[in-house]
Enzyme design. Structure first.
Site, PDB file in Angstrom:
ATOM      1  CE  LYS A  13      44.689  38.708  21.927  1.00 36.39           C
ATOM      2  NZ  LYS A  13      43.849  38.676  23.132  1.00 36.39           N
ATOM      3  CG  ASP A  20      41.930  42.843  29.487  1.00 37.95           C
ATOM      4  OD1 ASP A  20      42.809  43.119  28.635  1.00 37.95           O
ATOM      5  OD2 ASP A  20      41.521  41.692  29.691  1.00 37.95           O
ATOM      6  CG  PHE A  28      38.748  36.336  26.683  1.00 37.63           C
ATOM      7  CD1 PHE A  28      38.392  35.022  26.985  1.00 37.63           C
ATOM      8  CD2 PHE A  28      40.071  36.596  26.346  1.00 37.63           C
ATOM      9  CE1 PHE A  28      39.335  34.002  26.940  1.00 37.63           C
ATOM     10  CE2 PHE A  28      41.019  35.575  26.297  1.00 37.63           C
ATOM     11  CZ  PHE A  28      40.649  34.277  26.591  1.00 37.63           C
TER      12      PHE A  28
HETATM   13  C1  LIG Z   1      43.687  37.861  24.322  1.00 41.33           C
HETATM   14  C2  LIG Z   1      43.150  38.528  25.528  1.00 41.33           C
HETATM   15  C3  LIG Z   1      43.587  38.170  26.823  1.00 41.33           C
HETATM   16  C4  LIG Z   1      44.501  36.999  27.078  1.00 41.33           C
HETATM   17  O1  LIG Z   1      45.763  37.191  26.557  1.00 41.33           O
HETATM   18  P1  LIG Z   1      46.781  35.927  26.469  1.00 41.33           P
HETATM   19  O2  LIG Z   1      48.031  36.543  25.951  1.00 41.33           O
HETATM   20  O3  LIG Z   1      46.160  34.942  25.538  1.00 41.33           O
HETATM   21  O4  LIG Z   1      46.918  35.384  27.836  1.00 41.33           O
HETATM   22  C5  LIG Z   1      43.109  38.907  27.889  1.00 41.33           C
HETATM   23  N1  LIG Z   1      42.260  39.925  27.712  1.00 41.33           N
HETATM   24  C6  LIG Z   1      41.824  40.293  26.488  1.00 41.33           C
HETATM   25  C7  LIG Z   1      40.894  41.449  26.362  1.00 41.33           C
HETATM   26  C8  LIG Z   1      42.243  39.593  25.357  1.00 41.33           C
HETATM   27  O5  LIG Z   1      41.767  39.934  24.153  1.00 41.33           O
END
Ligand SMILES: *Cc1c(COP(=O)(O)O)cnc(C)c1O
Length: 398
Positions: free
Chosen positions: A253, A224, A139
Site C-alpha cells: 500500500k 502482514d 485480510f
Molecule cells: C490491502 C491489503 C492486502 C492486499 O493488498 P493488494 O495490494 O490489494 O494485493 C493484504 N493485506 C492487508 C492487511 C491489506 O490491507
C-alpha cells in the site's frame, strides 16, 4: 473534458464489475483533497485505502517519478537495479530485516511470504510442515493463495477449491492459537492490527505471547503490514509499537505513497531459502516504482510525518470520542495512529454515501465500523472539517 456522469456511463460498458463503485470520478489530487471531473472538491479520509500516506501528488514523489522516468522506467531483475538496492538498504536499516524481495502488491508480498515459509520449513524440518495459521477476520489479498490465507469465508465463496494448508483462529485469543499449533505448522501469519476486519487492536501482550509461541515451536512469525506499515500507526512499522519482531514482514500500500510496489522483508537465515530461480516478479522493484518508494520512505522518516501522524491521530481520536459521548449508537473508537475505527450499533453504508455527497471520503468495514485512514500529513483544520460533516450525518440517525 467529459463530466463525471459521462465517465460513469462509459465505465459501465467495458470495465469489470468486480467493485461496488461510488459515483465519484476523481481526476486531480493535492494533499488531503481530491477533485472530481465536475470540479467538486472532496476531503479524502480514505487516502486510496491507506496508500496515499503523504497526501495526493506529494511534490517529492512527483519529482522522483519524473526524474527516474526520464532515465530508465523498467529493466529486468536479470540485472542490478540501483533504486531497488537503495530501497532494500533503507528497509533493512530501519527494520529487523536483512533481505528484501520486491513485488507489486500486498497479495504478492503475502504469496512470497507463504512460499518462503513453506520452503524454509521444508528444508529445515522435512516434509509435512506446511500449514500456516492465520486469524479470523483477517485480510491478506485476493489471489487464490491469499484468499486461502484470509480468515473470511466471504472472499472464498465461488472460488473453491482453495489452497490447502491454512487454519484460522480468533484474533487476540492466545489459547485458541496454542491449541491450533500442530506438528504440521510452519508459520503464524497475522496483521499486527487488523484493517479490513474492523480496525481490531489485539489485547496488550498478545503479540509478545505469539512471538514466544513461535519460538517454542520453531514457527515463523509473519506480520502482514501491508496496511499498517509505512507509518500508518505512528511508528515506521506497526510491530515497533510493541517491540515484537516478526521473522517475515510484508509491505505494499503506502510503500511508495501511491505507485504500486510490494515488499517482503526477512532475516538472512530465512532468506537463504529463496535462492536463484525459486521465485520472481517481472515488475517487482522496477526502477520507476523503487525511485518513488525511496522518495516516499525518506519523506516519511525525515519530514516530521510520523510525529504529525501521532499528533493528528490523537486529535482525530479525541474528536471521534466526543461524537461517541454525544451519540449513544456509537459504541467504540479504536485504532492506533491514523488508523482509526468507530464502531456503531447501526449500519454505516448509508453514512459513507452521505459523507461523499457532502464532500468527505471515508469507508465502512464489516458493516458497522466507519474507518478513518487520512493522509499522515492531515492538518487539524482538515480534521475539524471532517468531524463537522460527520457530526451532521450522525445527527440525522434515529
Ligand atoms: C490491502 C491489503 C492486502 C492486499 O493488498 P493488494 O495490494 O490489494 O494485493 C493484504 N493485506 C492487508 C492487511 C491489506 O490491507
Amino acid at each position: 473534458m467529459s463530466s463525471s456522469a459521462e465517465w460513469i456511463a462509459r465505465g459501465d460498458k467495458h470495465v469489470a464489475k468486480n467493485y461496488g463503485r461510488y459515483p465519484l470520478v476523481p481526476v486531480r489530487g493535492e494533499g488531503c483533497r481530491l477533485w472530481d471531473a465536475d470540479g467538486k472538491a472532496y476531503l479524502d479520509f480514505l487516502a486510496g485505502v491507506a496508500v496515499n500516506n503523504l497526501g495526493h501528488c506529494h511534490p517529492k514523489i512527483v519529482a522522483a517519478i519524473k526524474e527516474q522516468a526520464e532515465k530508465l522506467i523498467h529493466c529486468s531483475n536479470f540485472y542490478h537495479i540501483p533504486a531497488q538496492i537503495e530501497l532494500a538498504e533503507i528497509l533493512c536499516e530501519h527494520s529487523f530485516g536483512d533481505r528484501v524481495f520486491f513485488c507489486n502488491s500486498g497479495a504478492e508480498a503475502n504469496e512470497a511470504a507463504i512460499k518462503l515459509a513453506r520452503k524454509y520449513s521444508r528444508e529445515k524440518h522435512g516434509e509435512n510442515r506446511f500449514e500456516v495459521i492465520t486469524a479470523l477476520a483477517s485480510f491478506h489479498g485476493r489471489t487464490i493463495g491469499t484468499i486461502s490465507a484470509t480468515g473470511q469465508e466471504k472472499v472464498r465463496v465461488g472460488f473453491e477449491p482453495v489452497v490447502p494448508g491454512f487454519s484460522y483462529v480468533p484474533f487476540g485469543d492466545i489459547e485458541a492459537l496454542q491449541k491450533a499449533v500442530s506438528p504440521r505448522c510452519c508459520a503464524i501469519m497475522l496483521e499486527p492490527l487488523q484493517g479490513e476486519g474492523g480496525v481490531n487492536v489485539p489485547p496488550a501482550g498478545y503479540l509478545q505471547q505469539v512471538r514466544e509461541l513461535c519460538d517454542r515451536h520453531d514457527l515463523l512469525l509473519i506480520f502482514d503490514e501491508v496496511q499498517v506499515g509505512c507509518g500508518r500507526t505512528g511508528t515506521l512499522f506497526a510491530y515497533q509499537n510493541e517491540g515484537v519482531e516478526p521473522d517475515i514482514m510484508t509491505l505494499a500500500k503506502a510503500l511508495a505513497g501511491g505507485p504500486p510496489i510490494g515488499a517482503m522483508v526477512t532475516r538472512e537465515e530465512i532468506a537463504e531459502s529463496f535462492g536463484p530461480g525459486t521465485h520472481g516478479s517481472t515488475f517487482g522493484g522496477n526502477p520507476l516504482m523503487a525511485a518513488a518508494a525511496n522518495a516516499a520512505m525518506k519523506t516519511l522518516m525525515n519530514d516530521g510525518v510520523l510525529d504529525n501522524c501521532l499528533a493528528m491521530g490523537g486529535y482525530l481520536r479525541s474528536r471521534l470520542e466526543e461524537l461517541k459521548d454525544r451519540y449513544d449508537f456509537v459504541t467504540e473508537v479504536r485504532g492506533r495512529g491514523l488508523m482509526l475505527g468507530m464502531e456503531m450499533t447501526v449500519e454505516g453504508g448509508d453514512m459513507v454515501v452521505k459523507a461523499l455527497q457532502r464532500g468527505l471520503l471515508i469507508n465502512c468495514t464489516v458493516g458497522k465500523v466507519l474507518r478513518f485512514v487520512p493522509p499522515l500529513t492531515v492538518t487539524r483544520s482538515e480534521i475539524d472539517e471532517a468531524i463537522e460533516i460527520l457530526d451532521g450525518i450522525l445527527a440525522e440517525v434515529g
